[in-house]
Design a protein around this motif. Structure first.
Motif, PDB file in Angstrom:
ATOM      1  N   ILE A 105      40.879  34.042  43.755  1.00 50.69           N
ATOM      2  CA  ILE A 105      39.544  33.437  43.628  1.00 50.69           C
ATOM      3  C   ILE A 105      38.800  33.532  44.969  1.00 50.69           C
ATOM      4  CG2 ILE A 105      38.313  31.263  43.128  1.00 50.69           C
ATOM      5  CD1 ILE A 105      40.731  30.523  41.293  1.00 50.69           C
ATOM      6  N   GLY A 106      39.552  33.660  46.052  1.00 44.98           N
ATOM      7  CA  GLY A 106      38.908  33.832  47.357  1.00 44.98           C
ATOM      8  C   GLY A 106      39.172  32.718  48.339  1.00 44.98           C
ATOM      9  N   SER A 107      40.071  31.802  47.970  1.00 48.56           N
ATOM     10  CA  SER A 107      40.390  30.700  48.865  1.00 48.56           C
ATOM     11  C   SER A 107      41.709  30.994  49.595  1.00 48.56           C
ATOM     12  CB  SER A 107      40.501  29.435  47.996  1.00 48.56           C
ATOM     13  OG  SER A 107      41.401  28.541  48.523  1.00 48.56           O
ATOM     14  N   ARG A 108      41.890  30.383  50.745  1.00 49.30           N
ATOM     15  CA  ARG A 108      43.203  30.425  51.379  1.00 49.30           C
ATOM     16  C   ARG A 108      44.143  29.555  50.546  1.00 49.30           C
ATOM     17  NH1 ARG A 108      43.699  31.943  56.583  1.00 49.30           N
ATOM     18  NH2 ARG A 108      45.330  30.403  56.974  1.00 49.30           N
ATOM     19  N   ALA A 109      45.381  30.004  50.400  1.00 54.51           N
ATOM     20  CA  ALA A 109      46.346  29.256  49.594  1.00 54.51           C
ATOM     21  C   ALA A 109      47.258  28.459  50.518  1.00 54.51           C
ATOM     22  CB  ALA A 109      47.173  30.216  48.745  1.00 54.51           C
ATOM     23  N   GLY A 110      47.322  27.145  50.278  1.00 51.85           N
ATOM     24  CA  GLY A 110      48.176  26.295  51.096  1.00 51.85           C
ATOM     25  C   GLY A 110      49.188  25.554  50.251  1.00 51.85           C
ATOM     26  N   VAL A 111      50.330  25.258  50.883  1.00 50.07           N
ATOM     27  CA  VAL A 111      51.349  24.457  50.196  1.00 50.07           C
ATOM     28  C   VAL A 111      51.774  23.347  51.153  1.00 50.07           C
ATOM     29  CG1 VAL A 111      53.293  25.957  50.879  1.00 50.07           C
ATOM     30  CG2 VAL A 111      53.474  24.525  48.824  1.00 50.07           C
ATOM     31  N   ALA A 112      51.924  22.141  50.606  1.00 48.01           N
ATOM     32  CA  ALA A 112      52.286  20.977  51.410  1.00 48.01           C
ATOM     33  C   ALA A 112      53.653  20.473  51.013  1.00 48.01           C
ATOM     34  CB  ALA A 112      51.258  19.864  51.200  1.00 48.01           C
ATOM     35  N   VAL A 113      54.367  19.911  52.006  1.00 46.90           N
ATOM     36  CA  VAL A 113      55.658  19.276  51.713  1.00 46.90           C
ATOM     37  C   VAL A 113      55.659  17.846  52.245  1.00 46.90           C
ATOM     38  CG1 VAL A 113      57.158  21.285  51.416  1.00 46.90           C
ATOM     39  CG2 VAL A 113      56.665  20.487  53.728  1.00 46.90           C
ATOM     40  N   LYS A 114      56.132  16.944  51.399  1.00 43.30           N
ATOM     41  CA  LYS A 114      56.249  15.542  51.781  1.00 43.30           C
ATOM     42  C   LYS A 114      57.388  15.396  52.800  1.00 43.30           C
ATOM     43  CE  LYS A 114      56.519  13.475  47.601  1.00 43.30           C
ATOM     44  NZ  LYS A 114      56.377  12.320  46.661  1.00 43.30           N
ATOM     45  N   PRO A 115      57.462  14.258  53.495  1.00 49.64           N
ATOM     46  CA  PRO A 115      58.533  14.091  54.494  1.00 49.64           C
ATOM     47  C   PRO A 115      59.942  14.306  53.948  1.00 49.64           C
ATOM     48  CG  PRO A 115      56.849  12.435  54.840  1.00 49.64           C
ATOM     49  CD  PRO A 115      56.469  13.162  53.577  1.00 49.64           C
ATOM     50  N   GLY A 116      60.193  13.946  52.701  1.00 45.85           N
ATOM     51  CA  GLY A 116      61.545  14.080  52.160  1.00 45.85           C
ATOM     52  C   GLY A 116      61.871  15.463  51.610  1.00 45.85           C
ATOM     53  N   THR A 117      60.949  16.383  51.662  1.00 46.80           N
ATOM     54  CA  THR A 117      61.161  17.727  51.115  1.00 46.80           C
ATOM     55  C   THR A 117      61.502  18.698  52.238  1.00 46.80           C
ATOM     56  OG1 THR A 117      59.577  17.275  49.354  1.00 46.80           O
ATOM     57  CG2 THR A 117      60.083  19.595  49.759  1.00 46.80           C
ATOM     58  N   ALA A 118      62.570  19.448  52.059  1.00 45.80           N
ATOM     59  CA  ALA A 118      62.998  20.397  53.097  1.00 45.80           C
ATOM     60  C   ALA A 118      62.010  21.555  53.192  1.00 45.80           C
ATOM     61  CB  ALA A 118      64.387  20.915  52.771  1.00 45.80           C
ATOM     62  N   GLY A 119      61.883  22.097  54.383  1.00 46.02           N
ATOM     63  CA  GLY A 119      60.987  23.230  54.591  1.00 46.02           C
ATOM     64  C   GLY A 119      61.597  24.560  54.188  1.00 46.02           C
ATOM     65  N   ASP A 120      62.936  24.615  54.133  1.00 42.61           N
ATOM     66  CA  ASP A 120      63.555  25.924  53.900  1.00 42.61           C
ATOM     67  C   ASP A 120      63.335  26.440  52.478  1.00 42.61           C
ATOM     68  OD1 ASP A 120      65.277  24.115  52.818  1.00 42.61           O
ATOM     69  OD2 ASP A 120      66.995  24.627  54.091  1.00 42.61           O
ATOM     70  N   ALA A 121      62.885  25.562  51.578  1.00 45.43           N
ATOM     71  CA  ALA A 121      62.532  26.025  50.223  1.00 45.43           C
ATOM     72  C   ALA A 121      61.370  27.024  50.288  1.00 45.43           C
ATOM     73  CB  ALA A 121      62.137  24.836  49.356  1.00 45.43           C
ATOM     74  N   LEU A 122      60.659  27.024  51.411  1.00 44.07           N
ATOM     75  CA  LEU A 122      59.471  27.882  51.536  1.00 44.07           C
ATOM     76  C   LEU A 122      59.756  29.219  52.213  1.00 44.07           C
ATOM     77  CD1 LEU A 122      56.944  25.104  52.626  1.00 44.07           C
ATOM     78  CD2 LEU A 122      56.977  26.314  50.437  1.00 44.07           C
ATOM     79  N   TYR A 123      60.916  29.353  52.829  1.00 46.27           N
ATOM     80  CA  TYR A 123      61.158  30.537  53.662  1.00 46.27           C
ATOM     81  C   TYR A 123      60.959  31.837  52.885  1.00 46.27           C
ATOM     82  CZ  TYR A 123      63.320  27.412  57.153  1.00 46.27           C
ATOM     83  OH  TYR A 123      63.571  26.418  58.074  1.00 46.27           O
ATOM     84  N   GLU A 124      61.555  31.892  51.697  1.00 46.11           N
ATOM     85  CA  GLU A 124      61.522  33.159  50.944  1.00 46.11           C
ATOM     86  C   GLU A 124      60.154  33.467  50.353  1.00 46.11           C
ATOM     87  OE1 GLU A 124      63.801  35.526  50.812  1.00 46.11           O
ATOM     88  OE2 GLU A 124      64.997  34.306  52.179  1.00 46.11           O
ATOM     89  N   ILE A 125      59.273  32.455  50.320  1.00 43.13           N
ATOM     90  CA  ILE A 125      57.954  32.673  49.702  1.00 43.13           C
ATOM     91  C   ILE A 125      56.819  32.487  50.718  1.00 43.13           C
ATOM     92  CG2 ILE A 125      58.646  32.188  47.317  1.00 43.13           C
ATOM     93  CD1 ILE A 125      57.644  29.313  47.647  1.00 43.13           C
TER      94      ILE A 125
END
Ligand SMILES: O=C(CO)[C@H](O)[C@H](O)COP(=O)(O)O
Length: 222
Positions: A105-125
């Motif tokens: 659509i033309g927007s930057r895509a962002g993803v947020a993680v709450k304090p209890g959510t690990a960051g490594d779930a994002l590494y592969e994506i």
């Protein structure tokens, strides 16, 4: 590093929004917190209000969706012209498909993680996103205390992004002030959301400049 300072209009005066948007004209993006009283226990506004903010703001919008079912609702915010739309990893059914849709659509895509959510779930994506938001408070309310224990997650995401040659922006949100911004910058953040520290200042432009300078100095040292 050229730090981006994104004032959170959660700390603005909701009935004087036009004036309060004008007051942050020297910042990089207006951070717009959409809360639905389901994903978080607070309620702000929806697309109708964001459309008016988009039409009124002197700077681009950085929309942060704290809502359930972002797969359904997030594209509408991109269609309004928001520069970036960030949804929560915890709430999305298909984060990759949603990120691709936002980008298309033309927007930057962002993803947020709450304090209890690990960051490594994002590494592969990681490559699917333009920005990652590491929450440094539990989402829902302004004026909370910064959580320094989120810094290892942030640092690991920065290291992973560097390892992959990714230019993804790393954003922090919650309790960012002159006292805390250096820690986040040293850990690898380049984009800083600040509500109370900006709107609570007597001189908003000076507050934005002060935060930027502190982040830049810390990132050079870190
Ligand atoms: O997302 C948010 C709360 O969920 C806000 O953007 C954040 O809390 C900013 O407020 P402050 O700088 O006062 O902590």
């Amino acid at each position: 590093m050229n730090p981006r300072i994104n004032p959170s209009i959660l700390a603005a005066d909701f009935v004087n929004m036009q004036a309060d948007l004008a007051r942050i004209a020297t910042a990089d993006f207006a951070h717009v917190d959409v809360m639905d009283n389901h994903f978080v226990p607070n309620l702000t506004f929806g697309p109708q209000m964001v459309e008016r903010i988009q039409a009124t703001s002197p700077i681009p919008l950085d929309v942060h969706l704290m809502i359930t079912d972002p797969d359904r609702w997030a594209p509408g915010y991109a269609e309004l012209g928001a520069a970036s739309v960030t949804f929560h990893l915890e709430a999305a059914a298909d984060p990759v498909a949603l990120a691709r849709r936002l980008r298309s659509i033309g927007s930057r895509a962002g993803v947020a993680v709450k304090p209890g959510t690990a960051g490594d779930a994002l590494y592969e994506i990681l490559d699917e996103f333009d920005q990652i938001l590491v929450m440094t408070v539990e989402p829902g309310f302004g004026g909370q205390s910064f959580m320094p224990e989120m810094m290892p997650k942030l640092r690991a995401l920065r290291e992973e992004a560097t390892r992959r040659g990714s230019d993804v922006w790393l954003q922090v949100d919650g309790g960012i002030s002159e006292a805390t911004i250096a820690q986040a910058a040293e850990a690898g953040a380049d984009t800083f959301v600040a509500g109370s520290a900006v709107y609570g200042a007597d001189d908003i432009a000076a507050a934005v400049t002060g935060l930027r300078q502190r982040a830049r100095a810390a990132s050079l040292e870190g």
